[in-house]
Design a protein around this motif. Structure first.
Motif, PDB file in Angstrom:
ATOM      1  N   LEU A  98       0.969  -1.086   0.029  1.00 55.10           N
ATOM      2  CA  LEU A  98      -0.186  -0.290   0.506  1.00 55.10           C
ATOM      3  C   LEU A  98       0.573   1.346   0.325  1.00 55.10           C
ATOM      4  O   LEU A  98       1.491   1.210   0.709  1.00 55.10           O
ATOM      5  CB  LEU A  98      -0.561  -0.326   1.427  1.00 55.10           C
ATOM      6  N   ASN A  99       0.942   2.158  -1.373  1.00 59.47           N
ATOM      7  CA  ASN A  99       1.235   3.191  -1.142  1.00 59.47           C
ATOM      8  C   ASN A  99       2.512   3.349  -1.680  1.00 59.47           C
ATOM      9  O   ASN A  99       3.056   4.991  -1.609  1.00 59.47           O
ATOM     10  CB  ASN A  99       1.317   4.356   0.583  1.00 59.47           C
ATOM     11  N   ASP A 100       3.027   2.603  -2.160  1.00 61.36           N
ATOM     12  CA  ASP A 100       3.925   2.257  -2.950  1.00 61.36           C
ATOM     13  C   ASP A 100       3.493   2.827  -4.657  1.00 61.36           C
ATOM     14  O   ASP A 100       2.486   3.014  -5.203  1.00 61.36           O
ATOM     15  CB  ASP A 100       4.235   0.775  -3.592  1.00 61.36           C
ATOM     16  N   TYR A 101       4.829   3.247  -5.317  1.00 65.52           N
ATOM     17  CA  TYR A 101       4.616   3.823  -6.224  1.00 65.52           C
ATOM     18  C   TYR A 101       5.443   2.484  -7.433  1.00 65.52           C
ATOM     19  O   TYR A 101       6.079   2.484  -7.327  1.00 65.52           O
ATOM     20  CB  TYR A 101       4.753   5.410  -6.824  1.00 65.52           C
ATOM     21  N   ILE A 102       4.927   2.546  -8.468  1.00 69.38           N
ATOM     22  CA  ILE A 102       4.979   1.789  -9.483  1.00 69.38           C
ATOM     23  C   ILE A 102       4.701   2.329  -9.993  1.00 69.38           C
ATOM     24  O   ILE A 102       4.054   3.076 -11.461  1.00 69.38           O
ATOM     25  CB  ILE A 102       4.613  -0.304  -9.660  1.00 69.38           C
ATOM     26  N   ILE A 103       6.012   1.569 -11.870  1.00 70.66           N
ATOM     27  CA  ILE A 103       5.832   2.093 -13.097  1.00 70.66           C
ATOM     28  C   ILE A 103       4.830   0.571 -13.628  1.00 70.66           C
ATOM     29  O   ILE A 103       5.148  -0.396 -13.925  1.00 70.66           O
ATOM     30  CB  ILE A 103       7.309   1.936 -13.695  1.00 70.66           C
ATOM     31  N   ILE A 104       4.359   0.763 -14.238  1.00 72.92           N
ATOM     32  CA  ILE A 104       3.277  -0.176 -15.399  1.00 72.92           C
ATOM     33  C   ILE A 104       2.874   0.372 -16.230  1.00 72.92           C
ATOM     34  O   ILE A 104       2.890   0.978 -17.435  1.00 72.92           O
ATOM     35  CB  ILE A 104       2.361   0.022 -14.640  1.00 72.92           C
ATOM     36  N   GLU A 105       3.219  -1.419 -17.547  1.00 72.34           N
ATOM     37  CA  GLU A 105       2.949  -1.456 -18.822  1.00 72.34           C
ATOM     38  C   GLU A 105       2.162  -2.337 -19.251  1.00 72.34           C
ATOM     39  O   GLU A 105       1.728  -3.276 -18.019  1.00 72.34           O
ATOM     40  CB  GLU A 105       4.167  -1.370 -19.843  1.00 72.34           C
ATOM     41  N   GLY A 106       0.878  -1.814 -20.346  1.00 68.65           N
ATOM     42  CA  GLY A 106       0.060  -2.914 -19.841  1.00 68.65           C
ATOM     43  C   GLY A 106      -1.764  -2.387 -21.346  1.00 68.65           C
ATOM     44  O   GLY A 106      -0.804  -1.399 -22.154  1.00 68.65           O
ATOM     45  N   TYR A 107      -2.735  -2.929 -20.974  1.00 64.88           N
ATOM     46  CA  TYR A 107      -3.492  -2.607 -22.074  1.00 64.88           C
ATOM     47  C   TYR A 107      -4.762  -2.297 -20.940  1.00 64.88           C
ATOM     48  O   TYR A 107      -4.765  -2.856 -20.297  1.00 64.88           O
ATOM     49  CB  TYR A 107      -3.998  -4.275 -23.143  1.00 64.88           C
ATOM     50  N   LEU A 108      -5.305  -1.213 -21.302  1.00 62.14           N
ATOM     51  CA  LEU A 108      -6.064  -0.701 -21.107  1.00 62.14           C
ATOM     52  C   LEU A 108      -7.392  -0.809 -21.166  1.00 62.14           C
ATOM     53  O   LEU A 108      -7.525  -0.451 -23.097  1.00 62.14           O
ATOM     54  CB  LEU A 108      -5.887   1.743 -21.353  1.00 62.14           C
ATOM     55  N   SER A 109      -8.457  -0.839 -20.681  1.00 56.95           N
ATOM     56  CA  SER A 109      -9.740  -1.793 -21.724  1.00 56.95           C
ATOM     57  C   SER A 109     -10.732  -0.511 -20.609  1.00 56.95           C
ATOM     58  O   SER A 109     -10.857  -0.847 -19.646  1.00 56.95           O
ATOM     59  CB  SER A 109     -10.070  -3.244 -21.676  1.00 56.95           C
ATOM     60  N   LEU A 110     -11.635  -0.183 -21.082  1.00 49.83           N
ATOM     61  CA  LEU A 110     -12.950   0.877 -20.728  1.00 49.83           C
ATOM     62  C   LEU A 110     -14.551   0.451 -20.933  1.00 49.83           C
ATOM     63  O   LEU A 110     -14.484  -0.339 -22.380  1.00 49.83           O
ATOM     64  CB  LEU A 110     -13.076   2.401 -21.435  1.00 49.83           C
ATOM     65  N   LYS A 111     -14.867   0.434 -19.918  1.00 47.57           N
ATOM     66  CA  LYS A 111     -16.185  -0.986 -19.836  1.00 47.57           C
ATOM     67  C   LYS A 111     -16.689   0.423 -19.793  1.00 47.57           C
ATOM     68  O   LYS A 111     -17.106   0.619 -17.838  1.00 47.57           O
ATOM     69  CB  LYS A 111     -16.109  -2.401 -19.175  1.00 47.57           C
ATOM     70  N   ASN A 112     -18.448  -0.395 -19.995  1.00 49.55           N
ATOM     71  CA  ASN A 112     -19.163   0.640 -19.380  1.00 49.55           C
ATOM     72  C   ASN A 112     -19.990   0.189 -18.135  1.00 49.55           C
ATOM     73  O   ASN A 112     -20.210  -1.735 -18.480  1.00 49.55           O
ATOM     74  CB  ASN A 112     -21.305   0.306 -19.954  1.00 49.55           C
ATOM     75  N   LYS A 113     -20.029   0.224 -17.002  1.00 51.53           N
ATOM     76  CA  LYS A 113     -21.147   0.448 -15.678  1.00 51.53           C
ATOM     77  C   LYS A 113     -22.355  -0.067 -15.621  1.00 51.53           C
ATOM     78  O   LYS A 113     -23.144   0.462 -16.220  1.00 51.53           O
ATOM     79  CB  LYS A 113     -20.524   0.999 -13.853  1.00 51.53           C
ATOM     80  N   LYS A 114     -23.064  -1.007 -15.157  1.00 52.82           N
ATOM     81  CA  LYS A 114     -24.767  -1.025 -15.365  1.00 52.82           C
ATOM     82  C   LYS A 114     -25.096  -0.132 -14.159  1.00 52.82           C
ATOM     83  O   LYS A 114     -25.447  -0.767 -13.157  1.00 52.82           O
ATOM     84  CB  LYS A 114     -25.038  -3.049 -15.058  1.00 52.82           C
ATOM     85  N   THR A 115     -24.868   1.330 -14.371  1.00 45.36           N
ATOM     86  CA  THR A 115     -25.501   2.133 -13.563  1.00 45.36           C
ATOM     87  C   THR A 115     -26.537   3.179 -14.289  1.00 45.36           C
ATOM     88  O   THR A 115     -26.490   2.960 -15.693  1.00 45.36           O
ATOM     89  CB  THR A 115     -24.267   3.573 -12.324  1.00 45.36           C
ATOM     90  N   LEU A 116     -27.317   3.545 -14.315  1.00 43.10           N
ATOM     91  CA  LEU A 116     -28.060   4.328 -14.021  1.00 43.10           C
ATOM     92  C   LEU A 116     -27.718   5.385 -15.158  1.00 43.10           C
ATOM     93  O   LEU A 116     -27.885   6.140 -16.422  1.00 43.10           O
ATOM     94  CB  LEU A 116     -28.994   4.981 -12.919  1.00 43.10           C
ATOM     95  N   ASN A 117     -26.634   6.050 -14.620  1.00 43.53           N
ATOM     96  CA  ASN A 117     -25.537   7.387 -15.247  1.00 43.53           C
ATOM     97  C   ASN A 117     -24.452   6.923 -16.000  1.00 43.53           C
ATOM     98  O   ASN A 117     -23.766   6.802 -17.369  1.00 43.53           O
ATOM     99  CB  ASN A 117     -24.746   8.121 -14.342  1.00 43.53           C
ATOM    100  N   LEU A 118     -24.624   5.459 -16.402  1.00 43.95           N
ATOM    101  CA  LEU A 118     -23.159   4.924 -17.696  1.00 43.95           C
ATOM    102  C   LEU A 118     -21.921   5.444 -17.038  1.00 43.95           C
ATOM    103  O   LEU A 118     -21.411   5.692 -18.652  1.00 43.95           O
ATOM    104  CB  LEU A 118     -24.152   5.228 -18.746  1.00 43.95           C
ATOM    105  N   SER A 119     -21.224   5.191 -16.324  1.00 45.35           N
ATOM    106  CA  SER A 119     -19.979   5.861 -16.430  1.00 45.35           C
ATOM    107  C   SER A 119     -19.205   4.904 -17.016  1.00 45.35           C
ATOM    108  O   SER A 119     -19.832   3.852 -16.658  1.00 45.35           O
ATOM    109  CB  SER A 119     -19.494   6.110 -14.804  1.00 45.35           C
ATOM    110  N   LYS A 120     -18.123   4.978 -16.862  1.00 45.44           N
ATOM    111  CA  LYS A 120     -16.883   4.221 -17.773  1.00 45.44           C
ATOM    112  C   LYS A 120     -16.480   3.584 -16.493  1.00 45.44           C
ATOM    113  O   LYS A 120     -15.925   4.141 -15.935  1.00 45.44           O
ATOM    114  CB  LYS A 120     -16.402   4.499 -18.722  1.00 45.44           C
TER     115      LYS A 120
END
Length: 107
Positions: free
Chosen positions: A62-84
């Protein structure tokens, strides 16, 4: 289907990793992190598959800083405001700033 992009950046670990098994054999580790580079300090979920997830659980805290590499994905939440929901499937990880608890200091 979700859109994916390759991303790299520095993130701050906000919670302890949670491990689970997929198909009773494949370990998956997930936790939330913060992207401090942005003004609104965006929070995203990281996903680690296999042994990389076990290594993350053993070496980073917890509270460590790391450098990451990877694939970003965006998915719709199943809520009323349709946030990602933003998820990064991490392929590579590097230490950046680790807390003093990694070095055996007291206090």
């Amino acid at each position: 289907m979700a859109d994916t992009n390759y991303i790299s950046g520095i993130v701050k670990i906000l919670e302890n990793p949670k491990q689970k098994l997929v198909n009773k054999t494949i370990p998956v580790t997930e936790f939330r992190v913060q992207l401090p580079q942005f003004k609104n300090n965006t929070i995203v979920n990281l996903v680690f598959w296999g042994n990389l997830g076990k290594d993350v659980t053993n070496y980073y805290k917890l509270n460590d800083y790391i450098i990451i590499e990877g694939y970003l994905s965006l998915k719709n939440k199943k809520t009323l405001n349709l946030s990602k929901r933003v998820t990064i499937t991490v392929l590579k990880i590097y230490p950046f700033l680790l807390s003093s608890s990694h070095f055996g200091t007291k206090g």
